[in-house]
Design an enzyme around this catalytic site. Sequence first.
Site, PDB file in Angstrom:
ATOM      1  CG  ASP A  27      -7.546  -7.789   4.217  1.00  0.00           C
ATOM      2  OD1 ASP A  27      -6.602  -8.333   3.617  1.00  0.00           O
ATOM      3  OD2 ASP A  27      -7.381  -6.902   5.072  1.00  0.00           O
TER       4      ASP A  27
ATOM      5  CE  LYS B 237      -7.562  -7.374  -3.599  1.00  0.00           C
ATOM      6  NZ  LYS B 237      -8.053  -6.694  -2.408  1.00  0.00           N
TER       7      LYS B 237
ATOM      8  CG  ASN C  56       1.512  -4.167   0.223  1.00  0.00           C
ATOM      9  OD1 ASN C  56       1.673  -4.824  -0.802  1.00  0.00           O
ATOM     10  ND2 ASN C  56       1.125  -2.914   0.204  1.00  0.00           N
TER      11      ASN C  56
ATOM     12  N   GLY D 246      -1.898 -10.224   0.456  1.00  0.00           N
ATOM     13  CA  GLY D 246      -1.892 -11.645   0.810  1.00  0.00           C
ATOM     14  C   GLY D 246      -3.139 -12.310   0.273  1.00  0.00           C
ATOM     15  CG  HIS D 247      -4.496 -12.714  -3.179  1.00  0.00           C
ATOM     16  ND1 HIS D 247      -4.367 -12.396  -4.503  1.00  0.00           N
ATOM     17  CD2 HIS D 247      -5.005 -11.628  -2.590  1.00  0.00           C
ATOM     18  CE1 HIS D 247      -4.790 -11.171  -4.703  1.00  0.00           C
ATOM     19  NE2 HIS D 247      -5.179 -10.681  -3.561  1.00  0.00           N
TER      20      HIS D 247
ATOM     21  NE  ARG E  59      13.174  12.551 -10.720  1.00  0.00           N
ATOM     22  CZ  ARG E  59      13.017  13.837 -10.996  1.00  0.00           C
ATOM     23  NH1 ARG E  59      12.850  14.234 -12.236  1.00  0.00           N
ATOM     24  NH2 ARG E  59      13.019  14.731 -10.035  1.00  0.00           N
TER      25      ARG E  59
ATOM     26  CD  GLN F 160      -1.970  -3.318  -1.346  1.00  0.00           C
ATOM     27  OE1 GLN F 160      -1.656  -2.772  -2.380  1.00  0.00           O
ATOM     28  NE2 GLN F 160      -1.369  -4.402  -0.915  1.00  0.00           N
TER      29      GLN F 160
ATOM     30  CB  THR G 140      -3.457 -12.981   4.378  1.00  0.00           C
ATOM     31  OG1 THR G 140      -4.844 -12.815   4.206  1.00  0.00           O
ATOM     32  CG2 THR G 140      -3.021 -14.300   3.801  1.00  0.00           C
TER      33      THR G 140
ATOM     34  CB  THR H  54       0.314  -8.268   9.729  1.00  0.00           C
ATOM     35  OG1 THR H  54      -1.083  -7.967   9.584  1.00  0.00           O
ATOM     36  CG2 THR H  54       1.100  -7.437   8.729  1.00  0.00           C
TER      37      THR H  54
ATOM     38  NE  ARG I  35      -1.565  -5.353  10.812  1.00  0.00           N
ATOM     39  CZ  ARG I  35      -1.365  -4.218  10.156  1.00  0.00           C
ATOM     40  NH1 ARG I  35      -1.153  -3.090  10.816  1.00  0.00           N
ATOM     41  NH2 ARG I  35      -1.398  -4.180   8.840  1.00  0.00           N
TER      42      ARG I  35
ATOM     43  CG  LEU J  88     -25.082 -12.832   1.603  1.00  0.00           C
ATOM     44  CD1 LEU J  88     -25.245 -11.329   1.808  1.00  0.00           C
ATOM     45  CD2 LEU J  88     -25.861 -13.273   0.367  1.00  0.00           C
TER      46      LEU J  88
ATOM     47  CB  SER K  23     -18.181 -15.154  -2.881  1.00  0.00           C
ATOM     48  OG  SER K  23     -17.526 -15.954  -1.961  1.00  0.00           O
TER      49      SER K  23
HETATM   50  P1  IMP Z   1       1.568  -0.531   3.532  1.00  0.00           P
HETATM   51  O1  IMP Z   1       0.927  -0.880   2.241  1.00  0.00           O
HETATM   52  O2  IMP Z   1       2.366  -1.645   4.145  1.00  0.00           O
HETATM   53  O3  IMP Z   1       2.362   0.745   3.449  1.00  0.00           O
HETATM   54  O4  IMP Z   1       0.404  -0.241   4.607  1.00  0.00           O
HETATM   55  C1  IMP Z   1      -0.448   0.891   4.484  1.00  0.00           C
HETATM   56  C2  IMP Z   1      -1.873   0.565   4.887  1.00  0.00           C
HETATM   57  O5  IMP Z   1      -2.429  -0.352   3.951  1.00  0.00           O
HETATM   58  C3  IMP Z   1      -1.982  -0.130   6.258  1.00  0.00           C
HETATM   59  O6  IMP Z   1      -3.199   0.290   6.859  1.00  0.00           O
HETATM   60  C4  IMP Z   1      -2.077  -1.600   5.896  1.00  0.00           C
HETATM   61  O7  IMP Z   1      -2.741  -2.341   6.892  1.00  0.00           O
HETATM   62  C5  IMP Z   1      -2.897  -1.516   4.616  1.00  0.00           C
HETATM   63  N1  IMP Z   1      -2.685  -2.664   3.726  1.00  0.00           N
HETATM   64  C6  IMP Z   1      -1.625  -2.908   2.938  1.00  0.00           C
HETATM   65  N2  IMP Z   1      -1.791  -4.058   2.238  1.00  0.00           N
HETATM   66  C7  IMP Z   1      -3.004  -4.531   2.583  1.00  0.00           C
HETATM   67  C8  IMP Z   1      -3.767  -5.666   2.162  1.00  0.00           C
HETATM   68  O8  IMP Z   1      -3.373  -6.480   1.307  1.00  0.00           O
HETATM   69  N3  IMP Z   1      -4.981  -5.811   2.758  1.00  0.00           N
HETATM   70  C9  IMP Z   1      -5.463  -4.926   3.662  1.00  0.00           C
HETATM   71  N4  IMP Z   1      -4.794  -3.851   4.059  1.00  0.00           N
HETATM   72  C10 IMP Z   1      -3.576  -3.641   3.527  1.00  0.00           C
END
Ligand code: IMP
Length: 429
Positions: free
Chosen positions: A13, A16, A38, A40-41, A143, A223, A298, A300, A302, A331, A412
């Site tokens: 986050d 990117k 997982n 999100g952009h 596998r 990530q 983005t 979840t 949260r 910044l 940025s």
């Molecule tokens: P998973 O990738 O869903 O297995 O989650 C594993 C860990 O990576 C958790 O702490 C997620 O919150 C974190 N995570 C996965 N994808 C992102 C992302 O795109 N941004 C920030 N944290 C991420």
Amino acid sequence: MANVAVIGAQWGDEGKGKVVDWLASRADIVVRFQGGHNAGHTLVVGEQTYKLSLLPSGVVRGKLGVIGNGVVLDPEALLAEIARVSAQGLSVTPANLRIAENVPLILPVHPALDKAREAARGEARIGTTGRGIGPAYEDKVARRAIRLSDLAEPELLSRKLDELLLHHNTLLRGLGADTFGKQDLLDRLLALAPRLLPFAEPVWERLDEAHHSGKRVLFEGAQAVMLDVDHGTYPYVTSSNTVAGNAAAGAGVGPKQIGYVLGIAKAYTTRVGSGPFPTELHDEIGRRLGERGHEFGTVTGRPRRCGWFDACMVRQAVKVGGVEGLVLTKLDVLDGLRTLKLCTGYRIDGEVVRRLPASVAVQERAEPVWEEMEGWSGSTRGARSYAELPAEAVKYVRRIEELVEAPVVLLSTSPERDDTIVLRDPFAG
Ligand code: IMP
């Protein structure tokens, strides 16, 4: 002209989306090489805001997007994303999207197992996105994964599903969760096959051709280094290698083709999910960073945990991730803070170290060694040159460069794509 790989240098986050979008407009092909939906952009293009999880960012800029074999692909999530962007007027067809035929698939069993395991972990949960990423990567290395090319082979698919379900249903039953029937899964996959297979190809060939014809390739990481399955804060990590080295294996190109490696870091730190976070703030300043930085996930939704910039950790990410230049984002969120703090090392059991040790128990005990800096009263928002920045902001950026041992090549200063201070064109190599 060099290729460029972009990776996150903290816990994800880092902003990117904007940077990758800016770079994508200068590239010919944009390749995703790890992770899945997982990620999100958020991309803002004219009047439209696109929220992408799986589609490489280049597709919104009219570039060819490639999903590499290092990704785990949820077919239903991909088709839903394609439908969403189509409704916004962006057409995604095999003309602008290609998917590695050997990409492993995320099946409905994977999120089911992801969620059942997180529930069983209780307080010790990792805080995954619940998208089935971990279980899908486990199947790949075990596998038994179903790969995209298997959708063209119904008999093989049927046999592979037997093996896969033997494993997963045993686990799901043990965790008290619902199990899956084979025929249902087989029917679902065979129904998806004609919509997905037209995108499938040996993308390594296309990338090889691109290399020989001098095309510019952007490798888009998801990530970040501190979520890397080897180098991150294990076990509070994602299940893939997020370092730039994996762009080669995850796309099917040689290591020399990765090109210039850009790391992205926020001017402070955030994290979603559980796990160690030495510079986390539980006070008013932390809340202020979260509010001003709009720090909500983005994917979840949260709220993100917020803290000061951890230069010790980013230095480590620079080294293990192969980062040659840094992009510093957000910044402007620090505007108006009287004093800023940078973490330069950790005090662990009475000793000062300049690295985050491997043991999660030790990471939890790491206390930051702080360096204080004067903040600035002026605004950095929207600045497009160093000359527009308050002197203290320039000092802050310079100090970060020294501490992390990498130059800041892009800065940025707002969510707008053009509010970027360019100190070096990453594609210049
Ligand atoms: P998973 O990738 O869903 O297995 O989650 C594993 C860990 O990576 C958790 O702490 C997620 O919150 C974190 N995570 C996965 N994808 C992102 C992302 O795109 N941004 C920030 N944290 C991420």
